[in-house]
Design an enzyme around this catalytic site. Structure first.
Site, PDB file in Angstrom:
ATOM      1  N   SER A 138    -139.980 -33.659  89.482  1.00 37.66           N
ATOM      2  CA  SER A 138    -139.153 -34.018  90.631  1.00 37.66           C
ATOM      3  C   SER A 138    -139.973 -33.734  91.864  1.00 37.66           C
ATOM      4  CB  SER A 138    -137.877 -33.169  90.639  1.00 37.66           C
ATOM      5  OG  SER A 138    -137.216 -33.239  91.895  1.00 37.66           O
ATOM      6  N   TYR A 151    -133.262 -25.192  89.594  1.00 40.63           N
ATOM      7  CA  TYR A 151    -133.850 -26.525  89.453  1.00 40.63           C
ATOM      8  C   TYR A 151    -135.275 -26.541  90.007  1.00 40.63           C
ATOM      9  CZ  TYR A 151    -133.905 -31.673  89.466  1.00 40.63           C
ATOM     10  OH  TYR A 151    -134.198 -32.998  89.236  1.00 40.63           O
TER      11      TYR A 151
END
Length: 256
Positions: A138, A151
């Protein structure tokens, strides 16, 4: 280009994973799908591209189920030639109020699962002299955002795992790279859009414009199809010496 090869894509019953699975299938790769929710629809979409498709519902937070998934893929197709580690979950909260069980789940699914699939896929790839490992990190594997501690930690870890895997196989035909998307309109992101709209009393379009405007200069979502095309590039002869990169497709997010 990929006829005769097998790709296993985790978290591939929707969103980014399904987009990548379809892109690889369009190049002739047989596909092993994994994920929750509707299975018949995604299986039919991939099969329509003229390849063999199998499905295994392993819970990617459980190492024993990951081992069963890898055994299943090997028994069905011989080996996994292309491994795409895409499975992921999200929880948003400040660190002091972050539920420990959510931290553990995010690390398990977003990071540890990629370690387990990689360690199990590598021996057959090394023996064959060819393999591709693609980790869906990401933009949060490169930069941070508030209230996304687990995350961000997992995705930074996944970028690190990518580099080590690439280095350990640098003189072989096995490559490992990471894709680092910005905003992609997946079911996971739609939940964040819905939450923003509800909390601020906005329409869906207004919430989308606000979310994109905060981080992504292009003000457009990256699509699963675009990410699939990048995965195909990594699997192509042009990707033979692309090793250990964290390739951001983020509309200029990290360039700021």
């Amino acid at each position: 280009m990929l006829t005769g090869k097998t790709a296993l894509v985790t978290g591939s019953t929707s969103g980014i994973g399904l987009g990548i699975a379809k892109a690889l299938a369009a190049q002739g790769a047989n596909i092993v799908l994994n994920g929750f929710g509707d299975v018949d629809g995604p299986t039919a979409e991939v099969a329509a591209l003229g390849v063999q498709v199998a499905y295994h519902g392993a819970d990617m937070s459980r190492p024993e189920e990951i081992e069963a998934l890898m055994r299943f893929a090997a028994q069905r197709f011989g080996r996994v030639d292309i491994l795409v580690n895409n499975a992921g979950i999200q929880h948003v909260s400040r660190i002091e109020s972050f539920p420990p069980e959510r931290w553990d789940a995010i690390i398990a699914i977003n990071l540890s699962s990629a370690f387990h699939t990689t360690r199990l896929a590598l021996p057959a790839m090394q023996a064959a002299g060819w393999g591709r490992i693609i980790n869906l990190a990401s933009v949060h594997g490169l930069v941070a955002s508030a209230e996304k501690s687990a995350y961000v930690a997992a995705k930074h870890g996944l970028v690190g795992l990518t580099k080590v895997t690439a280095l350990e196989n640098a003189s072989s035909g096995v490559t490992c790279n990471a894709i680092c998307p910005g905003w992609v309109l997946t079911p996971l992101v739609q939940k964040q859009v819905d939450a923003k709209a509800a909390s601020l009393g906005l329409s869906n379009d207004e919430a989308v414009a606000l979310i994109l405007g905060e981080k992504e200069p292009s003000k457009t979502f990256t699509t699963p199809e675009e990410l699939g095309a990048l995965a195909v590039f990594f699997c192509s002869p042009a990707g033979n010496n692309v090793r250990g990169v964290a390739w951001n497709m983020d509309g200029g997010w990290v360039a700021q």
